[in-house]
Scaffold this motif. Structure first.
Motif, mmCIF file in Angstrom:
data_model
loop_
_atom_site.group_PDB
_atom_site.id
_atom_site.type_symbol
_atom_site.label_atom_id
_atom_site.label_comp_id
_atom_site.label_asym_id
_atom_site.label_seq_id
_atom_site.Cartn_x
_atom_site.Cartn_y
_atom_site.Cartn_z
ATOM 1 N N ALA A 1 0.780 -1.240 -0.118
ATOM 2 C CA ALA A 1 -0.101 0.056 0.111
ATOM 3 C C ALA A 1 0.950 1.205 0.031
ATOM 4 O O ALA A 1 0.578 2.246 -0.644
ATOM 5 N N TYR B 1 -8.233 0.304 3.741
ATOM 6 C CA TYR B 1 -7.718 1.132 2.841
ATOM 7 C C TYR B 1 -6.551 0.690 2.260
ATOM 8 O O TYR B 1 -6.407 0.765 0.999
ATOM 9 N N GLU B 2 -5.684 -0.314 2.932
ATOM 10 C CA GLU B 2 -4.561 -0.726 2.428
ATOM 11 C C GLU B 2 -4.902 -1.827 1.424
ATOM 12 O O GLU B 2 -4.230 -1.986 0.318
ATOM 13 N N LYS C 1 -6.153 -0.258 -1.530
ATOM 14 C CA LYS C 1 -4.815 0.050 -2.555
ATOM 15 C C LYS C 1 -4.218 -0.740 -3.351
ATOM 16 O O LYS C 1 -3.942 -0.533 -4.308
ATOM 17 N N HIS D 1 -6.508 -1.396 -6.327
ATOM 18 C CA HIS D 1 -6.470 -0.453 -7.262
ATOM 19 C C HIS D 1 -5.097 -0.637 -7.836
ATOM 20 O O HIS D 1 -5.297 -0.395 -9.028
ATOM 21 N N MET E 1 -9.117 6.080 -3.322
ATOM 22 C CA MET E 1 -7.891 5.373 -3.256
ATOM 23 C C MET E 1 -6.894 6.555 -3.786
ATOM 24 O O MET E 1 -5.794 6.526 -3.248
ATOM 25 N N LYS F 1 -8.151 9.963 -1.207
ATOM 26 C CA LYS F 1 -8.470 9.758 0.319
ATOM 27 C C LYS F 1 -9.376 10.929 0.622
ATOM 28 O O LYS F 1 -10.583 10.922 0.530
#
Length: 192
Positions: A29, A106-107, A110, A113, A171, A174
């Protein structure tokens, strides 16, 4: 001191494996796939580099296992989704889940993504991801049809692309991206 049982050894193995996956996810990430080394993962996890190869064939295999774990989690979420009473409740559940998932994972998101633009480098993953998306589309078409949306198949494709766009923007930006506002707009549009 008596020797460990097979069950105790398995718990230790799973704990070590998970430490490695968590460390790899954090590094992917922050540094991306190319900027992350197996040595760096070992340092981040607090394990010997050789131990990583007891659990994983390569850095690509680590990515594969992280994604497979997320796909496995999604099966539980879809079971919860289908347990909702009405089509509107299902849509609301989906949107609220996305809001929370983007913020709390989130990680992982990411990593997804990053992978979205590099799936050809992970041959086994592209087929799994496409199969999962393909299998989910009829579910979303049915839910949208149940909400009274005309041409639910086209709307499901549009909604899928919209959700991907929201995820990609979040991503990239944020806190600067109005995630809550976008999710609230989707709820307003589909959950009336």
């Amino acid at each position: 001191m008596s020797p460990r049982t097979q069950a105790q050894n398995e718990v230790i193995r799973e704990h070590s494996r998970q430490k490695i996956l968590d460390a790899a996810l954090r590094l992917f990430a922050v540094k991306g796939f190319d900027g992350t080394s197996v040595s760096g993962i070992a340092r981040e996890a607090g394990v010997a580099k050789g131990l990583i190869y007891n659990y994983f064939k390569s850095k690509e295999d680590i990515v594969h296992q992280i994604v497979m774990s997320g796909i496995s989690e999604s099966d539980h979420v879809f079971a919860e989704l289908m347990a909702q009473e009405t089509a509107q409740d299902k849509m609301r559940f989906l949107f609220e889940f996305v809001r929370t998932y983007l913020k709390e994972r989130y990680e992982y998101n990411k990593l997804l993504h990053m992978l979205a633009f590099r799936l050809e480098e992970f041959p086994g993953l592209i087929d799994i991801v496409v199969a999962k998306q393909t299998s989910m589309m009829p579910l979303f078409v049915g839910i949208l049809a149940d909400t009274g949306v005309e041409n639910a198949e086209r709307e499901a494709k549009l909604l899928s692309a919209t959700m991907d766009g929201i995820g990609n923007q979040y991503m990239s930006l944020k806190e600067k991206f109005p995630l809550d506002e976008m999710i609230d707009l989707l709820i307003e549009k589909y959950c009336h």
